[in-house]
Scaffold this motif. Sequence first.
Motif, PDB file in Angstrom:
ATOM      1  N   GLU A   1       0.955  -1.189  -0.124  1.00 59.11           N
ATOM      2  CA  GLU A   1       0.113   0.073   0.094  1.00 59.11           C
ATOM      3  C   GLU A   1       0.955   1.327   0.109  1.00 59.11           C
ATOM      4  O   GLU A   1       0.486   2.173  -0.624  1.00 59.11           O
ATOM      5  N   THR A   2       2.064   1.214   0.640  1.00 62.96           N
ATOM      6  CA  THR A   2       2.813   2.308   0.905  1.00 62.96           C
ATOM      7  C   THR A   2       3.652   2.496  -0.579  1.00 62.96           C
ATOM      8  O   THR A   2       4.085   3.515  -0.825  1.00 62.96           O
ATOM      9  N   LEU A   3       3.911   1.404  -1.248  1.00 63.68           N
ATOM     10  CA  LEU A   3       4.661   1.523  -2.476  1.00 63.68           C
ATOM     11  C   LEU A   3       3.768   1.736  -3.711  1.00 63.68           C
ATOM     12  O   LEU A   3       4.399   2.511  -4.607  1.00 63.68           O
ATOM     13  N   ILE A   4       2.415   1.226  -3.714  1.00 63.48           N
ATOM     14  CA  ILE A   4       1.627   1.597  -4.857  1.00 63.48           C
ATOM     15  C   ILE A   4       0.510   2.510  -4.332  1.00 63.48           C
ATOM     16  O   ILE A   4      -0.060   2.304  -3.282  1.00 63.48           O
ATOM     17  N   ASP A   5       0.103   3.536  -5.187  1.00 63.51           N
ATOM     18  CA  ASP A   5      -0.917   4.730  -4.856  1.00 63.51           C
ATOM     19  C   ASP A   5      -2.068   3.773  -5.069  1.00 63.51           C
ATOM     20  O   ASP A   5      -2.852   3.740  -5.925  1.00 63.51           O
ATOM     21  N   PHE A   6      -2.823   3.424  -3.683  1.00 63.36           N
ATOM     22  CA  PHE A   6      -4.241   2.975  -3.896  1.00 63.36           C
ATOM     23  C   PHE A   6      -5.321   3.814  -3.588  1.00 63.36           C
ATOM     24  O   PHE A   6      -4.881   5.025  -3.065  1.00 63.36           O
ATOM     25  N   ASN A   7      -6.406   3.524  -4.211  1.00 66.20           N
ATOM     26  CA  ASN A   7      -7.329   4.300  -4.169  1.00 66.20           C
ATOM     27  C   ASN A   7      -7.862   3.909  -2.575  1.00 66.20           C
ATOM     28  O   ASN A   7      -8.637   2.796  -2.430  1.00 66.20           O
ATOM     29  N   TYR A   8      -7.711   4.630  -1.646  1.00 69.72           N
ATOM     30  CA  TYR A   8      -7.991   4.038  -0.007  1.00 69.72           C
ATOM     31  C   TYR A   8      -9.516   3.874   0.175  1.00 69.72           C
ATOM     32  O   TYR A   8      -9.988   3.077   1.005  1.00 69.72           O
ATOM     33  N   LYS A   9     -10.451   4.787  -0.539  1.00 66.38           N
ATOM     34  CA  LYS A   9     -11.857   4.547  -0.557  1.00 66.38           C
ATOM     35  C   LYS A   9     -12.191   3.072  -0.980  1.00 66.38           C
ATOM     36  O   LYS A   9     -13.042   2.371  -0.382  1.00 66.38           O
TER      37      LYS A   9
ATOM     38  N   VAL B   1     -10.123   0.370  -0.983  1.00 69.37           N
ATOM     39  CA  VAL B   1      -9.463  -0.386  -0.094  1.00 69.37           C
ATOM     40  C   VAL B   1     -10.211  -0.714   1.139  1.00 69.37           C
ATOM     41  O   VAL B   1     -10.605  -1.764   1.597  1.00 69.37           O
ATOM     42  N   SER B   2     -10.739   0.286   1.576  1.00 71.46           N
ATOM     43  CA  SER B   2     -11.614   0.200   2.872  1.00 71.46           C
ATOM     44  C   SER B   2     -12.951  -0.439   2.607  1.00 71.46           C
ATOM     45  O   SER B   2     -13.394  -1.219   3.405  1.00 71.46           O
ATOM     46  N   LEU B   3     -13.640  -0.291   1.310  1.00 70.64           N
ATOM     47  CA  LEU B   3     -14.762  -0.954   0.949  1.00 70.64           C
ATOM     48  C   LEU B   3     -14.613  -2.382   0.606  1.00 70.64           C
ATOM     49  O   LEU B   3     -15.341  -3.329   1.168  1.00 70.64           O
ATOM     50  N   LEU B   4     -13.379  -2.837   0.138  1.00 71.86           N
ATOM     51  CA  LEU B   4     -13.002  -4.462  -0.034  1.00 71.86           C
ATOM     52  C   LEU B   4     -12.794  -4.831   1.536  1.00 71.86           C
ATOM     53  O   LEU B   4     -13.042  -6.043   1.591  1.00 71.86           O
ATOM     54  N   LYS B   5     -12.113  -4.162   2.315  1.00 69.66           N
ATOM     55  CA  LYS B   5     -11.741  -4.584   3.586  1.00 69.66           C
ATOM     56  C   LYS B   5     -13.075  -4.902   4.422  1.00 69.66           C
ATOM     57  O   LYS B   5     -13.193  -5.856   5.222  1.00 69.66           O
ATOM     58  N   PHE B   6     -13.998  -3.756   4.184  1.00 71.33           N
ATOM     59  CA  PHE B   6     -15.226  -4.130   5.046  1.00 71.33           C
ATOM     60  C   PHE B   6     -15.999  -5.425   4.409  1.00 71.33           C
ATOM     61  O   PHE B   6     -16.591  -6.132   4.820  1.00 71.33           O
ATOM     62  N   ALA B   7     -15.916  -5.543   3.037  1.00 68.31           N
ATOM     63  CA  ALA B   7     -16.585  -6.807   2.192  1.00 68.31           C
ATOM     64  C   ALA B   7     -16.067  -7.962   2.733  1.00 68.31           C
ATOM     65  O   ALA B   7     -16.757  -8.910   3.059  1.00 68.31           O
ATOM     66  N   CYS B   8     -14.886  -8.002   3.039  1.00 69.22           N
ATOM     67  CA  CYS B   8     -14.103  -9.391   3.538  1.00 69.22           C
ATOM     68  C   CYS B   8     -14.474  -9.294   4.813  1.00 69.22           C
ATOM     69  O   CYS B   8     -14.659 -10.838   5.226  1.00 69.22           O
TER      70      CYS B   8
END
Length: 122
Positions: free
Chosen positions: A84-92, A94-101
């Motif tokens: 996540e620090t190396l690649i510029d993620f769309n944090y919205k 990422v947080s949506l995917l974490k919530f789904a998991c």
Amino acid sequence: FMVPYQGKGKEEGQWIYDAKKIASNYMRGWFTIDILSLLPFDLIGLVATNPEVRKLKAVRVVRLFRLLKLFRVFRAKRIMARWETLIDFNYKLVSLLKFACIMCAVAHWMSCVWMLAANINS
């Protein structure tokens, strides 16, 4: 299985991508734990006719090896944090995917408890 790792010794800090070296590193590390966690110790206890073998508590200790596999999950979490620090993620996203998991995991655990309750009642 063929996940690169950071080298040690002469190859300190370098990522190892060679399949033979990755396999060798796995065989020296997690392979024993994986094999011991896959053995069907429950079936051995059921098939054994000797009552002393069925009462063997050491077999239950081997189940703890399965818990050691959870350390891989924690290691994967550290790797994802590094990516996540190396690649510029769309944090919205990422947080949506974490919530789904998390929701999928909770739904799975609730269904397991529901099945357990049904088995206990019947």
